[in-house]
Design an enzyme around this catalytic site. Structure first.
Site, short mmCIF file in Angstrom:
data_model
loop_
_atom_site.label_atom_id
_atom_site.label_comp_id
_atom_site.label_asym_id
_atom_site.label_seq_id
_atom_site.Cartn_x
_atom_site.Cartn_y
_atom_site.Cartn_z
N PHE A 98 0.82 -1.22 0.00
CA PHE A 98 0.00 0.00 0.00
C PHE A 98 0.87 1.28 0.00
CE2 PHE A 98 -2.25 2.70 3.42
CZ PHE A 98 -2.82 3.56 2.49
N ASP A 127 10.51 -6.78 -3.49
CA ASP A 127 9.29 -7.22 -2.80
C ASP A 127 9.15 -8.72 -2.95
OD1 ASP A 127 6.41 -7.62 -2.17
OD2 ASP A 127 6.38 -5.43 -2.13
N LYS A 128 8.72 -9.37 -1.88
CA LYS A 128 8.49 -10.82 -1.92
C LYS A 128 7.18 -11.19 -2.60
CE LYS A 128 7.75 -14.63 1.38
NZ LYS A 128 7.61 -14.98 2.81
N THR A 143 10.02 -11.67 9.01
CA THR A 143 10.15 -10.54 8.08
C THR A 143 10.53 -9.25 8.81
OG1 THR A 143 8.69 -11.42 6.40
CG2 THR A 143 8.80 -9.02 6.56
N THR A 165 5.86 2.44 12.93
CA THR A 165 4.48 2.75 13.34
C THR A 165 4.43 3.37 14.73
OG1 THR A 165 2.44 1.65 14.02
CG2 THR A 165 4.38 0.30 14.04
N ASP A 166 3.35 4.12 14.99
CA ASP A 166 3.15 4.67 16.34
C ASP A 166 2.73 3.57 17.32
OD1 ASP A 166 0.55 4.20 15.42
OD2 ASP A 166 -0.20 6.22 15.84
N GLU A 167 2.38 2.37 16.78
CA GLU A 167 1.90 1.29 17.66
C GLU A 167 3.00 0.79 18.60
OE1 GLU A 167 -0.68 -1.58 15.75
OE2 GLU A 167 -1.27 -0.13 14.24
N TYR A 170 2.56 -7.79 16.20
CA TYR A 170 2.96 -6.86 15.13
C TYR A 170 3.79 -5.71 15.69
CZ TYR A 170 2.58 -2.80 12.04
OH TYR A 170 2.87 -1.68 11.29
N SER A 171 3.22 -5.01 16.69
CA SER A 171 3.93 -3.82 17.17
C SER A 171 5.22 -4.20 17.89
CB SER A 171 3.03 -2.95 18.04
OG SER A 171 2.47 -3.68 19.10
N LYS A 231 7.77 -4.68 15.17
CA LYS A 231 8.20 -3.39 14.63
C LYS A 231 9.10 -2.67 15.63
CE LYS A 231 7.24 -1.62 11.22
NZ LYS A 231 7.81 -1.71 9.84
N PRO A 239 -17.99 -5.13 10.32
CA PRO A 239 -17.61 -5.55 11.66
C PRO A 239 -16.88 -4.45 12.44
CG PRO A 239 -16.15 -6.54 10.02
CD PRO A 239 -17.14 -5.71 9.27
N ARG A 283 -10.85 -7.32 19.53
CA ARG A 283 -9.52 -7.87 19.24
C ARG A 283 -8.78 -8.07 20.57
NH1 ARG A 283 -6.02 -3.76 15.74
NH2 ARG A 283 -6.80 -4.89 13.94
P1 NAD Z 1 1.42 -3.71 3.19
O1 NAD Z 1 1.08 -4.91 4.00
O2 NAD Z 1 0.39 -3.10 2.32
O3 NAD Z 1 2.66 -4.03 2.24
C1 NAD Z 1 3.79 -4.74 2.69
C2 NAD Z 1 4.65 -5.07 1.48
O4 NAD Z 1 5.83 -5.76 1.95
C3 NAD Z 1 3.96 -6.01 0.49
O5 NAD Z 1 4.19 -5.57 -0.83
C4 NAD Z 1 4.62 -7.35 0.75
O6 NAD Z 1 4.65 -8.19 -0.40
C5 NAD Z 1 6.02 -6.92 1.16
N1 NAD Z 1 6.70 -7.93 2.00
C6 NAD Z 1 6.17 -8.58 3.07
N2 NAD Z 1 7.07 -9.47 3.54
C7 NAD Z 1 8.19 -9.34 2.76
C8 NAD Z 1 9.46 -9.98 2.76
N3 NAD Z 1 9.76 -10.94 3.64
N4 NAD Z 1 10.36 -9.60 1.83
C9 NAD Z 1 10.07 -8.65 0.92
N5 NAD Z 1 8.88 -8.03 0.87
C10 NAD Z 1 7.94 -8.38 1.77
O7 NAD Z 1 2.00 -2.66 4.23
P2 NAD Z 1 1.83 -1.07 4.25
O8 NAD Z 1 0.54 -0.74 4.89
O9 NAD Z 1 2.18 -0.52 2.92
O10 NAD Z 1 2.98 -0.69 5.30
C11 NAD Z 1 4.31 -0.41 4.87
C12 NAD Z 1 5.17 -0.13 6.09
O11 NAD Z 1 4.63 0.95 6.83
C13 NAD Z 1 5.26 -1.31 7.06
O12 NAD Z 1 6.59 -1.39 7.53
C14 NAD Z 1 4.30 -0.93 8.18
O13 NAD Z 1 4.73 -1.49 9.42
C15 NAD Z 1 4.44 0.58 8.19
N6 NAD Z 1 3.24 1.28 8.68
C16 NAD Z 1 2.03 1.11 8.08
C17 NAD Z 1 0.92 1.79 8.55
C18 NAD Z 1 -0.43 1.65 7.89
O14 NAD Z 1 -1.41 2.26 8.39
N7 NAD Z 1 -0.58 0.94 6.80
C19 NAD Z 1 1.04 2.65 9.65
C20 NAD Z 1 2.29 2.79 10.25
C21 NAD Z 1 3.39 2.12 9.74
P1 TYD Z 2 -6.68 -1.65 11.33
O1 TYD Z 2 -7.09 -1.01 10.06
O2 TYD Z 2 -6.52 -3.14 11.35
O3 TYD Z 2 -5.34 -0.93 11.80
P2 TYD Z 2 -4.56 -1.03 13.24
O4 TYD Z 2 -5.00 -2.25 13.92
O5 TYD Z 2 -3.13 -1.10 12.80
O6 TYD Z 2 -4.90 0.24 13.96
O7 TYD Z 2 -7.74 -1.27 12.45
C1 TYD Z 2 -8.06 0.08 12.74
C2 TYD Z 2 -9.02 0.07 13.91
O8 TYD Z 2 -10.25 -0.50 13.48
C3 TYD Z 2 -8.56 -0.78 15.09
O9 TYD Z 2 -8.96 -0.15 16.29
C4 TYD Z 2 -9.29 -2.09 14.91
C5 TYD Z 2 -10.59 -1.66 14.25
N1 TYD Z 2 -11.19 -2.62 13.30
C6 TYD Z 2 -12.55 -2.93 13.41
O10 TYD Z 2 -13.27 -2.44 14.31
N2 TYD Z 2 -13.08 -3.79 12.50
C7 TYD Z 2 -12.34 -4.37 11.51
O11 TYD Z 2 -12.89 -5.18 10.70
C8 TYD Z 2 -10.96 -4.03 11.41
C9 TYD Z 2 -10.09 -4.65 10.32
C10 TYD Z 2 -10.43 -3.14 12.32
#
Ligand code: NAD
Ligand code: TYD
Length: 359
Positions: free
Chosen positions: A22, A45-46, A114, A141-143, A166-167, A170, A221, A298
């Site tokens: 993403f 990317d994997k 990973t 992440t802020d998590e 996860y957090s 990270k 949900p 959760r």
């Molecule tokens: P995502 O899950 O959409 O994408 C992750 C990408 O990493 C995918 O393309 C996947 O194929 C690749 N990948 C996974 N394992 C791999 C491996 N072993 N080797 C090579 N590639 C691999 O994630 P995202 O939402 O784009 O997040 C990107 C980064 O930002 C992550 O490090 C995540 O922790 C961080 N982040 C995301 C958010 C969010 O809200 N999405 C918030 C804070 C931080």
């Molecule tokens: P999510 O998008 O999974 O991000 P994160 O867990 O990294 O914050 O979830 C955002 C918030 O929404 C989190 O408080 C969990 C909640 N959530 C739901 O209530 N329903 C859902 O189906 C999902 C995926 C998340």
């Protein structure tokens, strides 16, 4: 050891890990279109379930030799080393991760591999490049800071208290990056941001999941009482913050990135329902809010995240541009318009196409 980056330092061969995900795909598209960057991007990317080359459709054709794709797992140190050598990598922007909290609760193993071992491999190889290597930017992440009560904000000096696998993974990777800077002088920066939303987000995360379920008349949900709070950052603002840090941040420093948009989950779900009712009313004419379904919470669900990004604003002049209201509306419209992208994810076609193309 604090080194202010010189603005003229450019990156010739930038390795972006996780570029088919993403945020990584938004980052690559933006950067290749940014006139202040003239180097090459090597997207490594994997292609897990979350990696989708369709997120970068047209990029290889538009940018020719400035864009290279390598299907490699960051846990495979030998292949990584080869990519660094062949492409003379001088900087890394590290996105690749297992990123979904719910999956980390069901199956934490891949998160450890990973997020921790993969990051370690990248750091080792970057370190071995010595003076040729200019910057390792780690996207986190802020998590990692844990959960807030009703008051307060996460600052860069807030102690780490991760609550999910996860957090925790990270947090471990952040510590490794910091240690490689402190111990080995590896030039590194870290950013910790809040929840991203916008185009190309895989529909397992709250916002795209709710948009797509609502369009199909499926239950929406909401975990627990729906009053958990997240801060929401538009993905383009996040990409802009990362590039600001990479080009003018101070080596060895961490920067928080936030969207100035704290919101309870239930309000977001209601907002999405209302936007959809307005621009694409349900065929049965019923309001989408009736689809909202409260489900079991959760385990270990963090109550509230909120970010203080004063440092990034005061020192590097970055602020988010998008408001949550207009960003959410734009995002809903994007999902409505991306019929093929959505369909290929729903049917799994994106993965069979990936297998044919990349093995
Ligand atoms: P995502 O899950 O959409 O994408 C992750 C990408 O990493 C995918 O393309 C996947 O194929 C690749 N990948 C996974 N394992 C791999 C491996 N072993 N080797 C090579 N590639 C691999 O994630 P995202 O939402 O784009 O997040 C990107 C980064 O930002 C992550 O490090 C995540 O922790 C961080 N982040 C995301 C958010 C969010 O809200 N999405 C918030 C804070 C931080
Ligand atoms: P999510 O998008 O999974 O991000 P994160 O867990 O990294 O914050 O979830 C955002 C918030 O929404 C989190 O408080 C969990 C909640 N959530 C739901 O209530 N329903 C859902 O189906 C999902 C995926 C998340």
């Amino acid at each position: 050891m604090k080194t202010k980056r010189k603005s003229e330092v450019g990156f010739s061969n930038l390795l972006v890990t996780g570029g088919c995900g993403f945020i990584g795909s938004n980052f690559i598209r933006n950067l290749l279109n940014d006139t202040t960057f003239s180097g090459r991007i090597i997207n490594l990317d994997k292609l897990t379930y979350a990696g989708n080359p369709e997120n970068l459709e047209g990029i290889a054709a538009d940018f020719g030799p400035r864009y290279v794709f390598q299907k490699v797992d960051i846990c495979d140190a030998a292949k990584l080393e080869k990519v660094f050598g062949e492409h003379d990598i001088d900087a890394v922007c590290h996105f690749a991760a297992e990123s979904h909290v719910d999956r980390s609760i069901k199956d934490p193993g891949s998160f450890i591999q990973t997020n921790i071992v993969g990051t370690f491999n990248l750091l080792e190889i970057a370190k071995a490049r010595g003076d040729k290597f200019k910057l390792f930017h780690h996207v986190s992440t802020d998590e990692v800071y844990g959960s807030l009560g009703a008051e307060g904000l996460f600052r860069e000096d807030t102690p780490y208290r991760p609550n999910s696998p996860y957090s925790a993974s990270k947090a471990a990777s952040d510590h490794l990056v910091r240690a490689y800077y402190k111990t080995f002088g590896l030039p590194a920066t870290i950013s910790n941001c809040s929840n991203n939303y916008g185009p190309y987000q895989f529909p397992e995360k709250l916002i795209p999941l709710v948009i797509l379920n609502a369009l199909e008349g499926k239950p929406l949900p909401v975990y627990g009482d729906g009053k958990n709070v997240r801060d929401w950052l538009y993905v383009e603002d996040h990409c802009d913050a990362i590039w600001t840090i990479m080009t003018s941040g101070v080596i060895g420093e961490t920067y928080n990135v936030g969207g100035n948009a704290e919101m309870e989950n239930i309000l977001i779900v209601q907002l999405i329902c209302d936007i959809l009712d307005e621009i694409k009313p349900a065929t049965d004419g019923k309001p989408r809010r009736q689809l909202i379904t409260f489900v079991s919470d959760r385990p270990g669900h963090d109550r509230r995240y909120a970010i203080d990004f004063t440092k990034l604003k005061a020192e590097l002049g970055w602020s988010p541009r998008e408001s949550f209201k207009s960003g959410l509306r734009q995002t809903v419209r994007w999902y409505l318009n991306q019929k093929k992208w959505v369909e290929n994810i729903k049917t799994g076609a994106y993965q069979s196409w990936m297998k044919e193309q990349y093995g």
